[in-house]
Enzyme design. Structure first.
Site, short mmCIF file in Angstrom:
data_model
loop_
_atom_site.label_atom_id
_atom_site.label_comp_id
_atom_site.label_asym_id
_atom_site.label_seq_id
_atom_site.Cartn_x
_atom_site.Cartn_y
_atom_site.Cartn_z
N TYR A 168 0.67 -1.42 0.15
CA TYR A 168 -0.25 -0.12 0.03
C TYR A 168 0.83 1.08 0.05
O TYR A 168 1.80 1.31 0.76
CB TYR A 168 -0.87 0.04 1.15
CG TYR A 168 -2.12 1.17 1.38
CD1 TYR A 168 -2.66 1.57 0.17
CD2 TYR A 168 -1.69 2.19 2.37
CE1 TYR A 168 -3.71 2.39 0.17
CE2 TYR A 168 -2.73 3.32 2.38
CZ TYR A 168 -3.64 3.47 1.11
OH TYR A 168 -4.42 4.35 0.91
N ASP A 259 8.79 2.76 0.86
CA ASP A 259 7.75 3.60 1.44
C ASP A 259 7.85 3.08 2.84
O ASP A 259 7.57 1.74 3.29
CB ASP A 259 6.43 2.87 0.83
CG ASP A 259 5.16 3.61 1.47
OD1 ASP A 259 5.29 3.96 2.43
OD2 ASP A 259 4.11 3.51 0.90
N LYS A 287 2.97 9.89 8.84
CA LYS A 287 2.46 9.48 10.25
C LYS A 287 3.47 9.89 11.13
O LYS A 287 3.36 11.18 11.63
CB LYS A 287 2.43 7.86 10.08
CG LYS A 287 1.48 7.47 8.83
CD LYS A 287 0.76 6.07 9.06
CE LYS A 287 0.24 5.40 7.87
NZ LYS A 287 -1.35 5.47 7.81
N1 PMP Z 1 2.09 4.15 2.61
C1 PMP Z 1 1.88 3.25 3.42
C2 PMP Z 1 2.68 2.05 3.99
C3 PMP Z 1 0.72 3.53 4.35
O1 PMP Z 1 0.58 2.70 5.41
C4 PMP Z 1 -0.16 4.51 4.33
C5 PMP Z 1 -1.34 4.86 4.96
N2 PMP Z 1 -1.72 3.78 5.77
C6 PMP Z 1 0.35 5.31 3.17
C7 PMP Z 1 1.33 5.37 2.20
C8 PMP Z 1 -0.69 6.75 2.95
O2 PMP Z 1 -0.46 7.68 4.00
P1 PMP Z 1 -1.60 8.69 3.97
O3 PMP Z 1 -2.91 7.78 4.68
O4 PMP Z 1 -1.08 9.72 4.98
O5 PMP Z 1 -2.04 9.17 2.75
#
Ligand code: PMP
Length: 475
Positions: A168, A259, A287
């Site tokens: 993700y 990521d 985050k």
């Molecule tokens: N990358 C990862 C691995 C994530 O877990 C998330 C959010 N859960 C995101 C990107 C996207 O971040 P955001 O919700 O701040 O857009």
């Protein structure tokens, strides 16, 4: 068993939990949440603001939170494993972060100008994250991966992005194909086919397949992945595979993007990259980096981030990558971010949290053994995941190794059992994340762990009594 049914379940779709003690108990405890959920549906699609909060008969509405706990609008208390979708490494409302936010608010929320804290914040990231030579702030993780991909395309002049199924990276167009659907490369609803056509998907367990993909690397701008594996390690990624990927990317000029939106400042002070000793070209952060407030960042090599630099771009006579953003490096998020990174930079809180998570995983596996349920709890760092054994393997929860199980088997979860387990855990005072699993914060202590273990025991018993779970563990 109670005959009470859920008023919020769409008519015509019989709720498989109808008539269970579990559902009756959940409904009894959450009347105010239910009322808010019904009202929310009149203004918000499905009544929610994040797809993972769509829970039937209704999700919890939270009133306030502190440390490892949160309280819903009905006054019920929960040990929280959502952890602000991973943003709250220090738990809810950490007093130091709170003080930094308060001081930030006193100064103002938006200056439309640079501020000293954005320099301090960037410097902290550069000190902690091995790949970070320069930093660009964004407002979210989605924006961080969006910018990482844009920079990679600008830097390489190539279009295709290599990804791995189930990883993700936010909800921006380039990151949708093959996340939870369209594994054949097709476009998801609302995304144009030509965008999806720029996505290549490879298998994290297949080094040969990877080598074959790299035979056509001249079209690939970047490979992006969650370096702990899909969903914070639910499908673990082998560090050797990552090392091979690093070699292939070096050989072919494909950029490597980690990521670390969840793993950054969690798996170690420098993220997964510091832990496994592989340095990507770019890193997406969000985050924890913003201390529980909205914010994100792309960090990476200076010559790549130079595509955002006015002077460097004009010196090279190339078009600069354009990047405004009202809330980039928001001063209050910066204050929270600096305070958070300062508390995490020596890694001590992270190591201690990892130990607590390991203890919790072991204790939950003991419960599974005692309850004769052939599932397993596994995970790395401060995360835990539940393997729900869709193919009825003979397993020992304590020694279960997710590395020898296919991705499809690791991620296949009977939706109704997941729902029942989450609701049962809620009834017993624990809020699991939806996959199901959770993330610990530095504030989770022995008391929270003990309560979680007893909630898990009582929840499994409840599911069995309601006929929703069978004893499957072979002696
Ligand atoms: N990358 C990862 C691995 C994530 O877990 C998330 C959010 N859960 C995101 C990107 C996207 O971040 P955001 O919700 O701040 O857009």
């Amino acid at each position: 068993m109670s005959s009470k049914t859920a008023p919020n379940v769409p008519q015509g779709n019989a709720d498989p939990l109808a008539g269970t003690n579990l559902l009756a108990r959940y409904l009894e405890r959450t009347g105010r949440s239910e009322a808010l959920a019904l009202e929310a549906k009149t203004v918000l699609p499905s009544g929610v603001t994040h797809d993972s909060r769509h829970v039937l008969p209704h999700g919890l509405y939270i009133d306030h939170a502190s440390g490892p706990r949160k309280w819903d609008v009905d006054g019920n208390e929960y040990v929280d494993y959502y952890g602000g979708h991973g943003a709250l490494m220090l738990g809810h409302n950490d007093p130091d972060i709170r003080a930094a936010i308060d001081a930030g608010l006193d100064r103002g929320t938006q200056f439309g100008a640079g501020h000293a804290d954005e320099i301090v914040w960037a410097r902290k990231i550069i000190e902690m994250v091995p790949s970070a030579e320069r930093v660009r702030f964004t407002s979210s993780g989605t924006e961080a991966t969006l910018m990482a991909v844009r920079l990679a395309r600008a830097f390489t002049g190539r279009n295709k992005i290599l990804r791995f199924p189930g990883h993700y990276h936010g909800w921006q167009d380039d990151m949708t194909t093959g996340y939870r659907s369209h594994f054949n490369g097709g476009a998801v609803s609302g995304v144009p086919d030509p965008v999806a056509a720029n996505t290549l998907l490879a298998d994290v367990r297949d080094i040969r397949g990877l080598q074959a993909v790299f035979k056509h690397a001249e079209d690939i701008a970047a490979v992006i992945f969650e370096p702990l594996g899909a969903a914070t390690g639910q499908v673990p990624m082998d560090p050797e595979f990552i090392a091979e990927l690093r070699t292939l990317t070096h050989q072919t000029g494909v950029l490597m993007i980690f990521d670390e939106v969840v793993t950054g400042f969690r798996v170690s002070a420098g993220g997964v990259q510091a832990k496994i000793g592989v340095t990507p070209d770019l890193t997406a952060l969000a985050k924890i980096v913003a201390g529980g407030l909205p914010g994100g960042a792309v960090a990476g090599k200076k010559d790549i981030l130079d595509h955002l630099d006015f002077a460097a771009s004009s010196a090279k006579d190339r078009e600069k990558v354009y990047h405004p953003g009202t809330f980039n490096a928001n001063p209050v998020s910066a204050a929270a971010g600096i305070a958070t990174l300062s508390k995490l930079s020596d890694g001590k809180l992270l190591t201690a949290t990892d130990h607590k998570a390991a203890t919790l995983r072991t204790s939950l596996n003991t419960v599974l053994r005692e309850q004769k349920v052939a599932w397993a709890v596994y995970g790395k760092s401060s995360a835990f995941h539940l393997f729900m054994n869709p193919n009825g393997r003979t397993i020992d929860p304590d020694t279960f190794d997710p590395n020898v199980v296919d991705q499809s088997e690791l991620t296949a979860k009977p939706a109704e059992t997941v729902r029942a387990l989450r609701l049962a855990m809620n009834v017993h005072g624990v809020d699991l994340s939806g996959w199901p699993g959770g993330l610990l914060s530095s504030t989770h202590g022995d008391k929270e762990l003990a309560e979680t273990v007893s909630a898990f025991t009582m929840s499994l018993e409840m599911l069995k009594e309601d006929g929703l779970l069978a004893e499957t563990l072979k002696a």
